[in-house]
Write an enzyme that holds these catalytic residues in place. Structure first.
Site, PDB file in Angstrom:
ATOM      1  N   LYS A   7       3.069   8.260   6.944  1.00 36.78           N
ATOM      2  CA  LYS A   7       3.068   7.635   5.620  1.00 36.78           C
ATOM      3  C   LYS A   7       1.869   8.132   4.845  1.00 36.78           C
ATOM      4  CE  LYS A   7       5.372   4.328   3.430  1.00 36.78           C
ATOM      5  NZ  LYS A   7       6.763   3.932   3.691  1.00 36.78           N
TER       6      LYS A   7
HETATM    7  N1  GLU Z   1       9.467   5.280   1.713  1.00 35.79           N
HETATM    8  C1  GLU Z   1      10.704   5.000   2.347  1.00 35.79           C
HETATM    9  C2  GLU Z   1      10.499   4.096   3.562  1.00 35.79           C
HETATM   10  O1  GLU Z   1       9.551   3.365   3.641  1.00 35.79           O
HETATM   11  C3  GLU Z   1      11.488   6.262   2.648  1.00 35.79           C
HETATM   12  C4  GLU Z   1      10.868   7.191   3.634  1.00 35.79           C
HETATM   13  C5  GLU Z   1      11.587   8.522   3.765  1.00 35.79           C
HETATM   14  O2  GLU Z   1      12.655   8.668   3.211  1.00 35.79           O
HETATM   15  O3  GLU Z   1      11.032   9.385   4.435  1.00 35.79           O
HETATM   16  O4  GLU Z   1      11.304   4.036   4.439  1.00 35.79           O
END
Ligand code: GLU
Length: 476
Positions: A107
């Site tokens: 993240k």
């Molecule tokens: N930000 C989204 C989540 O928390 C999508 C993550 C992604 O598609 O890699 O799942």
């Protein structure tokens, strides 16, 4: 027993992990290996804006590399900090594992209030942040693939993809370095709606199971069920829209940053969304009562509560006042570990974040595959499928003529049946299948083990077990 002090977001995730790990038979070393975050990179960089240099702080955290690339969004918010990014990266590991997206968890975040900058300034900042991550392979099609999250969208992803392409001019797979891109820049149909759509599929799957509904004190279908949604951003909006328009649920409350709307007769989600877009908030919206203290509406009686805004909104302080039968965590970490204990004791069923909001990363997975295969889904099969269906329809029509009016194909059937699946239909089908299968894996553990009190623990068990298997296969 609920902890008396509110843990941080990362501590909450660890506590939930520990509760599940205590029910498993993992070697202690492996348990620790899975729980900890592998690395968090912090970057501070300057951008010349409005005549001065402004310094920004960003993070990219990699929780687990048992599968690569690692995956997870990039968030732009003033709330971003290391603890938050690490908690979110850990959730990505468990989420990907649960829905069988072949990624590790990661993240990113940038401490910024995007509303304070115009589009050109945001592009400069995003490209500079991306540059810092790309040069360390923290954005890379085979190692680390970001996506949108709170405060970012298709637009930022297009800038990141372009930045990567400029720095890797001969990489034929460069578009796979980030997902959630606009369709014209290598994106996939249905990615914008994907997380909200996944919430809808999760709710539908839950309502298919009699015993699960009974545990929440619910019965029947989604039709007429009272829903309160917190946050009408991309995820909350699509979830509320689909549940109300397609499943007949009644959205009685919408909570936003400037208060909440409540109408027991049901709110028109589209109208509220349009109001927010043109007025910057829900204040002044006709056809509903407005309360300035939005969080009070979280506590209103409803069948389904969908926190779709941010982490830590249901806490030790308000958990005992929650009046919902079922909570679907569309946001990441909206319920703290302490609140989770209180709600469980109250008998509230929680469909946990790592499952409920996994629609986004699932469709990201499809987009990544599309980018690597360099072809739109459905391009090869669609017309072939249509001509085979045409064969059947023509044959039936021939018989039909012989039989006279005894039976005939309705025009609506013909139209639907003759249409071959394009990319959007295939994406929805793949997402629906993923959400059903992951729910069934979770519920099997929930229903079959007396020591597993809730879906969250079940979700952790399924996903940790898979991550552990993957580490073991590597010889760890
Ligand atoms: N930000 C989204 C989540 O928390 C999508 C993550 C992604 O598609 O890699 O799942």
């Amino acid at each position: 027993m609920a902890p008396r002090q509110e843990p941080s977001f990362r501590e909450s995730v660890d506590l939930m992990f520990n509760r599940a790990a205590a029910l498993m038979d993992l070697p202690p070393g492996l348990e620790e290996k899975i729980r900890v975050c592998n690395a968090t990179y912090t970057v501070r960089f300057g951008v010349r804006l409005r005549g001065t240099i402004q310094t920004f702080t960003g993070y990219r955290s990699v929780h687990s590399e048992h599968m690569e690339p690692v995956k997870g969004g990039i968030r732009f918010s003033m709330g971003v900090n290391q603890d938050e990014v690490e908690a979110l990266a850990a959730l990505m590991t468990y989420k990907c594992s649960l829905v069988e997206a072949p990624f590790g968890g990661s993240k990113g975040g940038l401490r910024i209030d995007p509303r304070q900058y115009d589009e050109h300034e945001l592009e400069l900042i995003t490209r500079r942040f991306a540059y810092e991550l790309i040069k360390r392979d923290l954005i890379n099609p085979s190692q680390n693939v970001p996506a949108p999250d709170m405060g970012t969208s298709e637009r930022e992803m297009a800038w990141i993809a372009d930045q990567y392409a400029r720095m890797h001019t001969t990489d034929i797979n460069s578009r796979a370095c980030v997902t959630g891109k606009p369709l014209n820049a290598g994106g996939i149909a249905g990615r914008v709606e994907a997380t909200g759509r996944g919430v809808q599929y999760a709710a539908q799957e839950f309502f298919r199971h009699q015993e699960d509904k009974a545990r929440a004190g619910l019965q029947g279908t989604l039709d007429g069920k009272r829903v309160i949604v917190q946050g009408l951003g991309n995820v909350g909006y699509h979830a509320a829209k689909f549940l109300s328009e397609l499943d007949g649920a009644k959205v009685t409350g919408i909570i936003e940053h400037d208060g909440a709307l409540f109408n027991p007769a049901g709110l028109d989600v589209e109208a509220v969304r349009n109001w927010i877009v043109s007025h910057g908030g829900v204040t002044g919206f006709p056809d509903a009562a407005h309360t300035a203290k939005g969080t009070a509406v979280l506590e209103e009686e409803c069948d389904i509560l969908i926190p779709a805004a941010m982490e830590g909104v249901i806490t030790l302080e308000n958990a005992h006042r929650i009046n919902a039968k079922l909570i679907i965590e569309a946001a990441n970490g909206p319920i703290t570990a302490g609140a989770d204990d209180i709600l469980r004791e109250k008998g509230v069923v929680i469909i946990p974040d790592m499952y409920a909001n996994a629609g986004g990363v699932t469709v990201s997975y499809f987009e990544w595959v599309k980018n690597l295969s360099h072809i739109r889904f459905g391009r090869m099969q669609r017309r072939d499928e249509e001509s085979r269906h045409q064969l059947i329809v023509s044959e039936l029509e021939r018989l039909d003529q012989k039989m006279g009016d005894a039976w005939s194909l309705t025009p609506a059937f013909k139209e639907k049946y003759l249409r071959g699946a394009g990319e959007l239909e295939l994406v929805r089908s793949g997402l629906d299948d993923t959400m059903r299968i992951a729910y069934q894996a979770m519920r099997e553990v929930w229903l079959s083990r007396d020591d597993v009190p809730d879906l969250r623990t079940a979700a952790y068990l399924v996903s940790i077990d898979r991550v552990a298997a993957s580490y073991r296969a590597k010889g760890l």
